[in-house]
Design an enzyme around this catalytic site. Structure first.
Site, PDB file in Angstrom:
ATOM      1  N   TYR A 190       1.026  -1.264  -0.118  1.00  0.00           N
ATOM      2  CA  TYR A 190       0.050  -0.119  -0.171  1.00  0.00           C
ATOM      3  C   TYR A 190       0.860   1.214  -0.006  1.00  0.00           C
ATOM      4  CZ  TYR A 190       1.092   0.679   5.145  1.00  0.00           C
ATOM      5  OH  TYR A 190       1.295   0.627   6.145  1.00  0.00           O
ATOM      6  N   CYS A 191       0.340   2.487  -0.520  1.00  0.00           N
ATOM      7  CA  CYS A 191       1.013   3.638  -0.763  1.00  0.00           C
ATOM      8  C   CYS A 191       0.036   4.687  -0.591  1.00  0.00           C
ATOM      9  CB  CYS A 191       1.932   3.705  -1.750  1.00  0.00           C
ATOM     10  SG  CYS A 191       1.099   3.532  -3.379  1.00  0.00           S
ATOM     11  N   THR A 192       0.410   5.949  -0.784  1.00  0.00           N
ATOM     12  CA  THR A 192      -0.569   7.057  -0.627  1.00  0.00           C
ATOM     13  C   THR A 192      -1.896   6.941  -1.767  1.00  0.00           C
ATOM     14  OG1 THR A 192       1.213   8.513  -0.024  1.00  0.00           O
ATOM     15  CG2 THR A 192      -0.893   9.615  -0.771  1.00  0.00           C
ATOM     16  N   GLY A 218      -4.859   2.905  -3.323  1.00  0.00           N
ATOM     17  CA  GLY A 218      -4.061   3.376  -2.175  1.00  0.00           C
ATOM     18  C   GLY A 218      -4.702   3.938  -0.792  1.00  0.00           C
ATOM     19  N   ILE A 219      -4.056   4.385  -0.024  1.00  0.00           N
ATOM     20  CA  ILE A 219      -4.662   4.823   1.529  1.00  0.00           C
ATOM     21  C   ILE A 219      -5.852   5.874   1.283  1.00  0.00           C
ATOM     22  CG2 ILE A 219      -3.936   5.622   3.450  1.00  0.00           C
ATOM     23  CD1 ILE A 219      -1.056   4.964   2.861  1.00  0.00           C
TER      24      ILE A 219
END
Length: 299
Positions: A190-192, A218-219
């Site tokens: 996961y990432c932004t 993503g988040i």
């Protein structure tokens, strides 16, 4: 009244003439009074721009008119405000550049894209699909695809946070053997906004990780779906003037000021001018200890 917004977007798609796209995007943003950062490469487009809502809608419509960008992955968020000229307060200027990579993992030769996106990346999971996977399996591992300092103010519960200060360190980190015990487990990267995991999940698969997923959107998209009622904890670090954003008025505060240990989600640059690390520093210490530095550059 003018409504300030921020648009986060990307598309992995072959671009035969990145510089022509750069000139078009620069002129389009300037004509609409938008600020932000846009990166373009032969692999696609990655941008974050801020401005007045109507201008951003026009920008998005014109950008998606270009056939390669029809399926642009887009997220909206609230901007801080606009100045007297109607320009975003969250970005000091407009920057549109061509690079070897739109996400700098230092491995452009490993990335393959076609008109459908990245070839060989992890299986996509939307937020509901993520919860379904966790409901079926008790060995799912969250793997943070961001810089380590971003995780200091927010992360998924029990996530593995690699010790990297930028994305270029991920390849060596993956090849270090630290995470070999995860190669037979379901790993959710996961990432932004999802773009870093498009690349990271493929790098992991090519290095022997057998069951790799990527959190689609993503988040940001997870937070839009579940707010702070799901598996996300804390604030989301963002690379603009806001510094961070929350998904509700009851977000957990995970960060601890490096000076006094007060709970805070406020971040600022390391005082060493050669360092790009961010530190968790509360408002009070930000004023009383302006020379606060990260562990590497502590004096």
């Amino acid at each position: 009244m003018p409504v300030p917004k921020i648009l986060l977007y990307y598309a992995f798609t072959p671009l035969p003439d990145p510089d022509a796209v750069r000139l078009w995007q620069r002129d389009l943003c300037e004509s609409l009074g938008l600020r932000g950062r846009i990166l373009i490469s032969e692999h696609g487009l990655n941008g974050t721009v801020g401005g007045e809502l109507t201008a951003l809608k026009r920008y998005l419509r014109k950008t998606k008119d270009y056939p390669a960008f029809t399926a642009l992955d887009v997220k909206w968020s609230e901007g801080t405000g606009l100045d007297d000229q109607g320009l975003s307060l969250d970005f000091p200027r407009l920057s549109v550049k061509v690079r070897d990579e739109i996400v700098s993992f230092g491995a452009p030769g490993e990335l393959r894209v076609d008109s459908s996106g990245v070839v060989g990346g992890g299986e996509r999971l939307d937020p509901v699909g993520l919860h379904a996977l966790i409901g079926r399996r008790d060995d799912v591992v969250f793997f943070d695809g961001r810089n380590r300092f971003e995780a200091e103010i927010g992360r998924f519960k029990d996530a593995v946070v690699p010790d990297v200060s930028n994305t270029r360190e991920f390849v060596a980190e993956l090849e270090s053997g630290k995470y070999d015990h995860l190669k037979d487990k379901p790993v959710v990267t996961y990432c932004t906004g999802g773009i870093r995991c498009e690349v990271l999940s493929g790098l992991m698969r090519s290095r022997g990780f057998g069951e790799v997923y990527q959190l689609d959107g993503g988040i940001v998209r997870y937070g839009e779906t579940f707010g702070d009622e799901g598996l996300w904890e804390g604030s989301l670090y963002v690379f603009d003037g806001r510094g961070s954003m929350d998904f509700s008025d009851h977000a957990a505060v995970l960060g601890r000021c490096v000076v006094c240990a007060t709970p805070t989600n406020r971040m600022r640059n390391c005082a060493d001018p050669s360092c790009r690390e961010q530190l968790v520093v509360c408002e009070g210490c930000g004023e009383s200890a302006p020379d606060a530095r990260c562990g590497v550059h502590a004096v």
